[in-house]
Design an enzyme around this catalytic site. Structure first.
Site, PDB file in Angstrom:
ATOM      1  N   ILE A 115      14.795 -56.949   1.319  1.00 35.72           N
ATOM      2  CA  ILE A 115      13.510 -56.587   0.710  1.00 35.72           C
ATOM      3  C   ILE A 115      13.380 -57.291  -0.644  1.00 35.72           C
ATOM      4  O   ILE A 115      14.263 -57.173  -1.498  1.00 35.72           O
ATOM      5  CB  ILE A 115      13.391 -55.055   0.511  1.00 35.72           C
ATOM      6  CG1 ILE A 115      13.659 -54.312   1.829  1.00 35.72           C
ATOM      7  CG2 ILE A 115      12.020 -54.693  -0.063  1.00 35.72           C
ATOM      8  CD1 ILE A 115      12.654 -54.521   2.914  1.00 35.72           C
ATOM      9  N   ASP A 136      22.108 -35.050  -6.784  1.00 40.88           N
ATOM     10  CA  ASP A 136      23.180 -35.831  -6.175  1.00 40.88           C
ATOM     11  C   ASP A 136      22.932 -35.797  -4.660  1.00 40.88           C
ATOM     12  O   ASP A 136      22.937 -34.725  -4.043  1.00 40.88           O
ATOM     13  CB  ASP A 136      24.520 -35.159  -6.535  1.00 40.88           C
ATOM     14  CG  ASP A 136      25.683 -35.712  -5.741  1.00 40.88           C
ATOM     15  OD1 ASP A 136      25.487 -36.594  -4.883  1.00 40.88           O
ATOM     16  OD2 ASP A 136      26.819 -35.233  -5.970  1.00 40.88           O
ATOM     17  N   LYS A 162      25.376 -47.466   8.951  1.00 43.84           N
ATOM     18  CA  LYS A 162      23.990 -47.463   9.442  1.00 43.84           C
ATOM     19  C   LYS A 162      23.946 -47.241  10.963  1.00 43.84           C
ATOM     20  O   LYS A 162      23.096 -46.497  11.456  1.00 43.84           O
ATOM     21  CB  LYS A 162      23.275 -48.764   9.054  1.00 43.84           C
ATOM     22  CG  LYS A 162      22.980 -48.880   7.557  1.00 43.84           C
ATOM     23  CD  LYS A 162      22.050 -47.769   7.054  1.00 43.84           C
ATOM     24  CE  LYS A 162      21.732 -47.847   5.589  1.00 43.84           C
ATOM     25  NZ  LYS A 162      20.967 -46.701   5.077  1.00 43.84           N
ATOM     26  N   TYR A 190      28.936 -50.901   5.396  1.00 38.85           N
ATOM     27  CA  TYR A 190      27.514 -50.539   5.324  1.00 38.85           C
ATOM     28  C   TYR A 190      26.901 -50.535   6.735  1.00 38.85           C
ATOM     29  O   TYR A 190      26.222 -49.580   7.126  1.00 38.85           O
ATOM     30  CB  TYR A 190      26.834 -51.562   4.423  1.00 38.85           C
ATOM     31  CG  TYR A 190      25.342 -51.438   4.280  1.00 38.85           C
ATOM     32  CD1 TYR A 190      24.757 -50.321   3.698  1.00 38.85           C
ATOM     33  CD2 TYR A 190      24.499 -52.480   4.690  1.00 38.85           C
ATOM     34  CE1 TYR A 190      23.372 -50.239   3.532  1.00 38.85           C
ATOM     35  CE2 TYR A 190      23.131 -52.400   4.522  1.00 38.85           C
ATOM     36  CZ  TYR A 190      22.567 -51.284   3.950  1.00 38.85           C
ATOM     37  OH  TYR A 190      21.207 -51.208   3.789  1.00 38.85           O
ATOM     38  N   GLY A 210      16.910 -40.647  -4.353  1.00 37.87           N
ATOM     39  CA  GLY A 210      17.188 -42.061  -4.636  1.00 37.87           C
ATOM     40  C   GLY A 210      15.915 -42.764  -5.087  1.00 37.87           C
ATOM     41  O   GLY A 210      15.678 -43.919  -4.744  1.00 37.87           O
ATOM     42  N   ASP A 238      16.936 -38.443  -8.461  1.00 45.07           N
ATOM     43  CA  ASP A 238      18.030 -39.434  -8.449  1.00 45.07           C
ATOM     44  C   ASP A 238      19.171 -38.839  -9.269  1.00 45.07           C
ATOM     45  O   ASP A 238      19.025 -37.760  -9.851  1.00 45.07           O
ATOM     46  CB  ASP A 238      17.554 -40.775  -9.044  1.00 45.07           C
ATOM     47  CG  ASP A 238      18.297 -41.950  -8.411  1.00 45.07           C
ATOM     48  OD1 ASP A 238      19.549 -41.932  -8.438  1.00 45.07           O
ATOM     49  OD2 ASP A 238      17.654 -42.857  -7.891  1.00 45.07           O
ATOM     50  N   ILE A 239      20.294 -39.599  -9.359  1.00 43.70           N
ATOM     51  CA  ILE A 239      21.389 -39.078 -10.180  1.00 43.70           C
ATOM     52  C   ILE A 239      21.180 -39.394 -11.655  1.00 43.70           C
ATOM     53  O   ILE A 239      21.929 -38.957 -12.509  1.00 43.70           O
ATOM     54  CB  ILE A 239      22.790 -39.598  -9.760  1.00 43.70           C
ATOM     55  CG1 ILE A 239      22.726 -41.072  -9.413  1.00 43.70           C
ATOM     56  CG2 ILE A 239      23.368 -38.793  -8.619  1.00 43.70           C
ATOM     57  CD1 ILE A 239      24.082 -41.719  -9.298  1.00 43.70           C
ATOM     58  N   ARG A 240      20.175 -40.238 -11.958  1.00 41.16           N
ATOM     59  CA  ARG A 240      19.823 -40.507 -13.363  1.00 41.16           C
ATOM     60  C   ARG A 240      18.304 -40.511 -13.468  1.00 41.16           C
ATOM     61  O   ARG A 240      17.610 -40.671 -12.458  1.00 41.16           O
ATOM     62  CB  ARG A 240      20.388 -41.854 -13.819  1.00 41.16           C
ATOM     63  CG  ARG A 240      19.844 -42.986 -12.974  1.00 41.16           C
ATOM     64  CD  ARG A 240      20.529 -44.307 -13.238  1.00 41.16           C
ATOM     65  NE  ARG A 240      20.380 -45.178 -12.073  1.00 41.16           N
ATOM     66  CZ  ARG A 240      19.360 -46.014 -11.878  1.00 41.16           C
ATOM     67  NH1 ARG A 240      18.388 -46.117 -12.749  1.00 41.16           N
ATOM     68  NH2 ARG A 240      19.294 -46.776 -10.790  1.00 41.16           N
TER      69      ARG A 240
HETATM   70  C1  AKB Z   1      21.754 -55.619   1.873  1.00 37.67           C
HETATM   71  O1  AKB Z   1      21.710 -56.837   1.656  1.00 37.67           O
HETATM   72  O2  AKB Z   1      22.798 -54.957   1.906  1.00 37.67           O
HETATM   73  C2  AKB Z   1      20.453 -54.898   2.143  1.00 37.67           C
HETATM   74  C3  AKB Z   1      20.171 -54.777   3.605  1.00 37.67           C
HETATM   75  C4  AKB Z   1      19.888 -55.974   4.412  1.00 37.67           C
HETATM   76  O3  AKB Z   1      20.158 -53.695   4.125  1.00 37.67           O
HETATM   77  N1  AKB Z   1      19.372 -55.574   1.494  1.00 37.67           N
END
Ligand code: AKB
Length: 319
Positions: free
Chosen positions: A173, A53, A147, A143, A9, A35-37
């Site tokens: 970030i 991948d 995590k 997400y 990545g 990365d994939i590209r």
């Molecule tokens: C997002 O906004 O999904 C990311 C994160 C906080 O992990 N920047």
């Protein structure tokens, strides 16, 4: 033995700058970007690059064997906003890639793994102010679920198989070299580009939505620092809370106005507001500071100054 590092990545927001810095630290030929590209010209010229991948364990193993890799940084992920649109794809990418790399470490193909977690592990029932390292974690997004699960897999592989895996819960970030994609905190990057180009910005979060954030330079420092720490300094094998700055859209806009006085911002919250509302406002990262000496350098003012002076060097953003 010299370290040889594979970044999976490498073309993403964090991966791009991480690759650049690791190549400065370890030498270009020792950092295998993937990365994939294909990456940008700079990345392709500065060291080896492979198409990989992240969910394909065999492909990752081929690259590990080809270059004698001993460390992997797994940076490929689907972020919060995109994963809400494609929940099963998000889960698959985030989990399959992590389990592939952990298995390769378990089978001794590599010695050390870095995997990023996120403040998205926290949810509505977690304290929003000074969110502790250990607290209730009931995330509301796919997400965040991936995590939390990933953190527990890291801890499991460490305890059960002795895998040396290290992780940080990144806040939002902020960078100017490579744009993020699909996150809830992305507004805090887009705002700089729009301010310099068009002098106005429509924000998808409300003006008082406070979120933990961090300048890219600090994020890269933290990432390399945790990987270079002695193993006995790493007391947490799920993931470390990490904080730096916390601000609202209104506060960042006011900071930008110091450089672009006629900049204006408007607010049109969308589905990302619901995500942001479940996340911490300020994170307690005292454990990372104590265990491996983490400290941030940039605050909102110095970050804004650095970003704007760098962007102004390019014709497109020179005002
Ligand atoms: C997002 O906004 O999904 C990311 C994160 C906080 O992990 N920047």
């Amino acid at each position: 033995m010299e370290d040889t590092i594979l970044i999976i990545g490498a073309c993403g927001q964090i991966g791009t700058e991480l690759t650049e810095r690791l190549r400065e630290v370890y030498g270009g030929k020792n950092i295998i970007a993937s990365d994939i590209r294909e990456g940008n010209d700079e990345m392709m010229a500065a060291g080896p690059f492979e198409i990989v991948d992240a969910t394909n364990k065999e492909q990752i193993l081929e690259v590990i064997e080809k270059y004698n890799v001993n460390q992997v940084y797994l940076m490929a992920a689907m972020l919060s906003a995109t994963a809400e649109k494609y929940p099963l794809k998000g889960w698959d990418l985030n989990m399959t890639s992590l389990l592939a790399v952990l298995e390769l470490a378990k089978d001794k193909h590599i010695e050390k793994v870095y995997w990023p977690s996120s403040m998205a592990v926290f949810g509505n029932t977690s304290p929003k102010m000074n969110t502790p390292q250990k607290t209730v974690m009931e995330p509301s997004t796919v997400y965040g679920i991936s995590k939390v699960a990933g953190e527990h897999w890291c801890n499991y592989y460490h305890n059960k198989y002795g895998v040396d895996v290290r992780s940080i819960r990144y806040p939002g970030i902020i960078s100017w070299k490579t744009l993020p994609g699909g996150g809830t905190t992305d507004y805090a990057v887009d705002i700089y580009f729009e301010a310099l180009k068009n002098k106005n910005f429509e924000c998808f979060l409300g003006e008082n939505t406070r979120l933990p954030m961090m300048y890219m330079k600090d994020a890269i420092d933290a990432t390399i620092q945790i990987m270079q720490a002695n193993s006995d300094q790493i007391k947490i094998r799920t993931s470390y809370n990490l904080g730096a700055i916390s601000f609202t859209p209104k506060e960042i806009a006011n900071e930008i106005k110091k450089y672009v006085p006629d900049f204006s911002i408007s607010y049109k919250p969308d589905f990302r507001q619901d995500i942001a509302d479940t996340w911490p406002q300020i994170i307690d990262d005292s454990q990372a500071r104590k265990d491996w000496g983490w400290k941030h350098e940039f605050d909102l003012a110095s970050m804004t100054n650095d970003i704007i002076s760098n962007l102004k060097k390019s014709k497109e953003y020179s005002l």
